[in-house]
Write an enzyme that holds these catalytic residues in place. Structure first.
Site, PDB file in Angstrom:
ATOM      1  CB  SER A 201      -0.895  -0.011   1.238  1.00 12.07           C
ATOM      2  OG  SER A 201      -1.480   1.263   1.426  1.00 12.07           O
ATOM      3  CG  ASN A 202       1.635   3.269  -3.491  1.00 13.61           C
ATOM      4  OD1 ASN A 202       2.821   2.964  -3.496  1.00 13.61           O
ATOM      5  ND2 ASN A 202       0.787   2.874  -4.435  1.00 13.61           N
TER       6      ASN A 202
END
Ligand code: PLP
Length: 322
Positions: free
Chosen positions: A74-75
């Site tokens: 996840s960014n």
């Protein structure tokens, strides 16, 4: 509008660049790119704009802990962990997957920012775990702030409403804005900003993982709710939201030929890096639409880069890119 809590730490305005070689390689329309991969916080990305409002809200509530969740790469989690570090807050991330002996990409950075990672086996188990952590934190006296998935609450979406104002202030009025949409906050903010600040072009979200109808309903609801933070409610209907789910059939994070070609074309024509999950897929969609003649040759299409490049170096992808 100035009374909305916001901490300005993003590097704004982000640059808008021409992509003449990519435009020529694809035979038009004229392609521009807005570089939200360079928003300044820990490799940047679209979550930075949302976090300016989310962290401000957390601070206003005297929170000492940010809790959020996402996929292993996840960014959003990486950016949240960086923001927590920057503002002296604790951070707990609930990630779907299992403990990694050798973390790579975004996950490596999560640890570098000293976030506590809690693993859940399945995506569906994240909500319950987030609630449990929230409760425990509250009882311990450290006030938690739950950052929604992807930062996509009405508060977070405001970041992209103001991004439209920023783009117009740069004198940029493309016929189309194309970008990758998933949890809907970017999309909702853009359509809200379009209405509030008067942008006449079209905003097309390429779905990363959601069916079109579900996405449109969600984006319309989120934009309507976010509008109340700026003034009288604006009611958005799902029919006025433009989204295309034809490029996400393989499933979230599944790397394919379209993503590979898009990443290669951007890299080799413009020296611009896309990511394997979001911008690679969104650009693959845009390229396919260009080839189908979806855009007119004399139109201008702005590809809104939303970041994500640390995933290029995730173990899962690094050997697949070339
Ligand atoms: C989160 C993310 C998106 C999707 O944005 P949403 O607001 O969740 O729809 C697009 N690109 C990248 C790189 C992201 O990290």
């Amino acid at each position: 509008m100035n009374s909305i809590p916001r901490i300005r730490f993003a590097h704004l305005p982000t640059a808008v660049e021409d992509m003449p070689r990519l435009t020529a390689a694809l035979g038009g329309p004229k392609l521009l790119i807005k570089r939200d991969d360079q928003t300044g916080l820990a490799f940047g990305g679209n979550k930075t704009r949302k976090l300016e409002f989310l962290v401000a809200e957390a601070k206003e509530q005297d929170a000492c802990l940010l809790i959020t969740g996402g996929a292993m790469q996840s960014n959003h989690c990486r950016q949240t962990a960086a923001a927590a570090a920057k503002f002296g807050l604790d951070c707990i991330l609930v990630l779907a997957g299992e403990h990694q002996e050798e973390p790579t990409g975004n996950l490596l950075l999560d640890f570098l920012f000293d976030a506590d990672v809690v693993w859940v086996e399945k995506r569906e188990a994240r909500d319950a775990k987030l609630q449990e952590i929230y409760q425990t934190a509250q009882e311990s006296g450290c006030k938690p702030y739950l950052v929604p998935y992807g930062g996509s609450s009405p508060t977070g979406a405001l970041g992209y409403a103001f991004a439209v104002e920023e783009m117009l202030g740069q004198g940029i009025r493309p016929d189309w804005i194309v970008f990758g949409t998933s949890s809907g906050g970017t999309h909702a903010g853009l359509v809200l900003g379009q209405r509030v600040f008067g942008y006449g072009g079209k905003i097309l979200g390429i779905s990363i993982d959601e069916p079109e109808e579900k996405l449109k309903a969600h984006v319309a609801a989120l934009a309507s709710e976010a509008s109340e933070k700026l003034g009288p409610r604006i009611q958005f209907s799902p029919d006025e939201i433009l989204a295309n789910d034809r490029y996400c059939q393989a499933g979230y994070g599944v790397f394919g030929e379209g993503e590979r070609e898009a990443i290669t074309l951007f890299a080799q024509n413009e020296g611009i890096l896309l990511d394997p999950v979001y911008t690679g897929r969104a650009a693959a969609g845009m390229i396919d639409l260009i080839r189908q003649g979806f855009f007119k040759k004399d139109e201008t299409v702005l590809f809104w880069h939303t970041g994500g490049q640390p995933a290029l170096f995730a173990g899962k992808y690094q050997n697949e890119i070339l």
